[in-house]
Design an enzyme around this catalytic site. Structure first.
Site, mmCIF file in Angstrom:
data_model
loop_
_atom_site.group_PDB
_atom_site.id
_atom_site.type_symbol
_atom_site.label_atom_id
_atom_site.label_comp_id
_atom_site.label_asym_id
_atom_site.label_seq_id
_atom_site.Cartn_x
_atom_site.Cartn_y
_atom_site.Cartn_z
ATOM 1 N N HIS A 1 0.873 -1.169 0.000
ATOM 2 C CA HIS A 1 0.000 0.000 0.000
ATOM 3 C C HIS A 1 0.918 1.230 0.000
ATOM 4 C CE1 HIS A 1 -2.743 2.984 1.861
ATOM 5 N NE2 HIS A 1 -3.743 2.172 1.574
ATOM 6 N N ASP B 1 3.090 -4.554 7.928
ATOM 7 C CA ASP B 1 1.913 -3.714 7.793
ATOM 8 C C ASP B 1 0.716 -4.642 7.997
ATOM 9 O OD1 ASP B 1 -0.344 -2.439 6.920
ATOM 10 O OD2 ASP B 1 0.546 -1.644 5.084
ATOM 11 N N GLN C 1 -4.496 -5.051 7.167
ATOM 12 C CA GLN C 1 -5.498 -6.002 6.691
ATOM 13 C C GLN C 1 -5.459 -7.316 7.458
ATOM 14 O OE1 GLN C 1 -7.864 -5.238 4.616
ATOM 15 N NE2 GLN C 1 -7.053 -3.232 4.051
ATOM 16 N N LYS D 1 -10.417 -0.258 10.561
ATOM 17 C CA LYS D 1 -10.655 -1.446 9.736
ATOM 18 C C LYS D 1 -11.068 -2.630 10.611
ATOM 19 C CE LYS D 1 -7.127 -0.005 6.457
ATOM 20 N NZ LYS D 1 -7.723 0.382 5.172
ATOM 21 N N CYS E 1 -4.731 2.423 -3.674
ATOM 22 C CA CYS E 1 -3.495 2.965 -3.083
ATOM 23 C C CYS E 1 -2.338 1.997 -3.251
ATOM 24 C CB CYS E 1 -3.674 3.293 -1.601
ATOM 25 S SG CYS E 1 -4.902 4.548 -1.293
HETATM 26 C C1 LIG Z 1 -2.377 -2.787 3.742
HETATM 27 C C2 LIG Z 1 -2.692 -1.391 4.175
HETATM 28 N N1 LIG Z 1 -1.733 -0.629 4.684
HETATM 29 C C3 LIG Z 1 -1.970 0.611 5.113
HETATM 30 C C4 LIG Z 1 -3.203 1.171 5.048
HETATM 31 C C5 LIG Z 1 -3.405 2.557 5.533
HETATM 32 O O1 LIG Z 1 -4.283 2.570 6.590
HETATM 33 P P1 LIG Z 1 -4.763 3.953 7.219
HETATM 34 O O2 LIG Z 1 -5.358 4.725 6.097
HETATM 35 O O3 LIG Z 1 -5.748 3.564 8.240
HETATM 36 O O4 LIG Z 1 -3.560 4.620 7.764
HETATM 37 C C6 LIG Z 1 -4.250 0.413 4.515
HETATM 38 C C7 LIG Z 1 -5.609 0.969 4.402
HETATM 39 O O5 LIG Z 1 -6.058 1.465 3.428
HETATM 40 C C8 LIG Z 1 -3.983 -0.884 4.078
HETATM 41 O O6 LIG Z 1 -4.965 -1.644 3.568
#
Ligand SMILES: Cc1ncc(COP(=O)(O)O)c(C=O)c1O
Lengths: 153, 416
Positions: free
Chosen positions: B133, B210, B213, B236, B374
């Site tokens: 991401h 990370d 998910q 999430k 993203c």
């Molecule tokens: C794998 C992953 N990493 C990072 C993020 C970023 O999360 P947040 O927008 O809550 O900081 C997301 C969410 O969109 C994600 O799915």
């Protein structure tokens, strides 16, 4: 379904699938790139101007049915137009896809322009207005000789 | 109305009853029942989470770690209790290892700026994967601008599998950190985290996962994984937005300089010098999302009562069902069919742009995510600009997937 049918009219689907004036012409006097960072879609507009008249207008790019159809229909209508007419059309088109019915009546009189009315369906889909206007903004930037990429954001 | 047949076959898991916990699922959009298939972007909230946030503001709200009065003590206690809940939820060794951030994004930025800034030098390498991401790409690029590190990228195969052997090849004595997603938000790929950690540790390299998910789709045990940093977001996990977590091993955190300066992260301040607080406070400058912690704690209680294993089993069943149903559509191509996947399906329809599909599904009351998720480098890897992504939460059922398949029929009707 009706708002959707209004948006995805046959003409739009047709232009989306088989865009007209797709590609780079031999003579290009100005060009510009457009980008919608939200969906990653891109468009490049090529213009061949001669003595204040659009001799040729084409485009390349990838995008949704709305943005491709809009670019395709725009290039069709631009051919042979004087620059003054092009600006007026830009304004009128912008009104067509963003304002209500009343606001885009009058002002510019062209039977040809009526064809673009099929794109007015996007008014009901605020998230999609940028798809319809990307090509037009990019075309305007090309005319203004802008080297910077146009973005919808 | 939902029929009995739509209730999950997973008998311990009463989806119909759980759905009733989520008030928003009773909403109608464009006069159609809401079918919410975008939990990977952000999950909906059960009533208990909404109530907990409301309870904070209506009964117990005050700033924390400051007041000597009743309300502030209550709020401080609740905030710290939430930290302990998080600690137990991911089985961290100590609550000092739980830093509240505003999100996964902030947690990763914290590690990049603080740990990365203090320990990496020009020419050092870090390893990411092609699945990342943007939140796990851009912070490292900022660090690269700052100190000139090198970023290596583990490739994936056509099906979206993380290539462990390629990872092994990239690991070198110059690798100072590995930062990879535990589960891909765009494809659903679950990466071989335990193996990644083992290989990296074999040469003394720490690993950040990370977990944005992975934490929602199954149980997480950071000690069993032996991972060094683990980042995730409350929103999430059925909790409020604006609160997230950075887990870090205590010895690593304790050696790291502050990320931001301000109130709450100090022991003593003079204009000449400031003594920083110990962990976790050192990394929590300023007033945090207090009500968010209430909601987050309630969300953790909620999913824990259901059981992360049970949620995992339910989502796997939905994934299998969705994969089978969507396969019936001729012009559909899955993007991401990795061996090990979470409840996320990404796909394309021949000749129809994802954006157009999204608009049509929306008018059928179906919320899916369309676009690059993203993860633009990942989309580039597949030579596409975006996909349609349906992602499942604990409240989804087979009827939701049937609705999706039906609506894709409507797309074909329009686009031929
Ligand atoms: C794998 C992953 N990493 C990072 C993020 C970023 O999360 P947040 O927008 O809550 O900081 C997301 C969410 O969109 C994600 O799915």
């Amino acid at each position: 379904m009706s708002a959707l049918r209004e948006l995805y009219q046959e003409v739009i689907l047709d232009h989306g699938k088989a865009p007209r004036n797709f590609g780079k012409p031999e003579h290009v006097t100005c060009e510009s790139n457009g980008h919608n960072p939200l969906c990653g879609d891109t468009v490049t507009i090529y213009l061949h101007l001669d003595d204040g008249i659009v001799e040729e207008a084409t485009f390349e790019g990838r995008g949704c049915a709305i943005s491709i159809a809009s670019a395709s229909m725009m290039t069709e209508i631009l051919k042979g137009k004087q620059l003054g007419e092009v600006s007026a059309m830009f304004e009128r088109f912008h009104n067509l896809v963003t304002e209500d019915e009343a606001a885009c009546e009058g002002g510019f009189d062209s039977e040809e322009f009526e064809k673009l009315m099929v794109l007015s369906g996007v008014r009901e889909f605020p998230m999609r207005v940028k798809c319809a206007t990307l090509a037009w903004h990019t075309m305007k930037a090309a005319l203004q000789g802008g080297a910077e990429e146009v973005t919808t954001e | 109305m939902r029929s009995v047949a739509t209730i999950s076959e997973n008998s311990a898991f009463d989806v119909a009853r759980l759905r009733a916990d989520f008030p928003i699922l009773a909403e109608r959009v464009y006069d159609k029942p809401l079918v919410f298939l975008d939990s990977a972007a952000s999950a909906q909230k059960p009533q208990c989470v909404i109530d907990a946030v409301s309870h904070c503001y209506s009964r117990e709200y005050a700033n924390i770690h400051r007041g000597v009065y009743y309300l502030s003590e209550r709020a401080t206690q609740a905030y710290e209790d939430a930290r302990v809940k998080v600690q137990r939820f991911i089985n961290a060794a100590s609550e000092r290892e739980i830093i509240f951030t505003k999100s996964t994004t902030e947690a990763i930025n914290l590690v990049a700026a603080s740990y990365g800034g203090a320990t990496l030098k020009e020419g050092d390498e870090i390893i990411l994967s092609h699945l990342e991401h943007h939140a796990n790409i851009v912070p490292w690029q900022l660090l690269r601008q700052r100190i000139g590190i090198e970023i290596k990228v583990v490739p994936i195969d056509e099906r979206g599998n993380f290539l462990l052997e390629e990872f092994e090849k990239l690991l070198s004595p110059r690798t100072r950190l590995v930062a990879v997603s535990h589960t891909s938000n765009a494809l659903g790929t679950i990466t071989p985290a335990a193996e990644i950690v083992r290989l990296a540790h074999a040469q003394g390299t720490p690993v950040l996962l990370d977990g944005a998910q992975s934490v929602v789709h199954g149980p997480i045990d950071v000690q069993a994984l032996d991972v060094d940093f683990f980042a995730f977001s409350g929103h999430k996990l059925y909790g409020p937005s604006g609160i997230g977590v950075l887990y870090g091993k205590a010895d690593l955190l304790a050696a790291m300089p502050p990320y931001q300066g301000g109130g709450d992260m100090i022991k003593r301040v003079t204009f000449e010098k400031t003594e920083f607080a110990d962990i976790p406070g050192r990394f929590e400058a300023g007033t945090p999302h207090i009500a968010g912690a209430y909601g987050f704690a309630a969300a953790i209680d909620y999913v824990s009562a259901i059981g992360m294993e049970a949620i995992n089993a339910h989502e796997r069943e939905l994934l299998d069902y969705a994969t089978a149903r969507l396969q019936e559509i001729n012009s559909l191509r899955f993007i991401g069919t990795a061996d090990d996947k979470a409840g996320i399906v990404s796909f394309e329809l021949d000749g129809v742009h994802a954006h157009d599909i999204g608009t049509i599904l929306d008018r059928e009351g179906i919320a899916v995510r369309v676009g690059h998720h993203c993860a633009q480098p990942l989309m580039d890897r597949f030579g596409i600009t975006g996909t349609v992504r349906a992602s499942f939460g604990l409240y989804n059922d087979k009827a939701d997937i049937d609705a999706l398949v039906r609506a894709l029929g409507a797309v074909r009707e329009i686009f031929g």
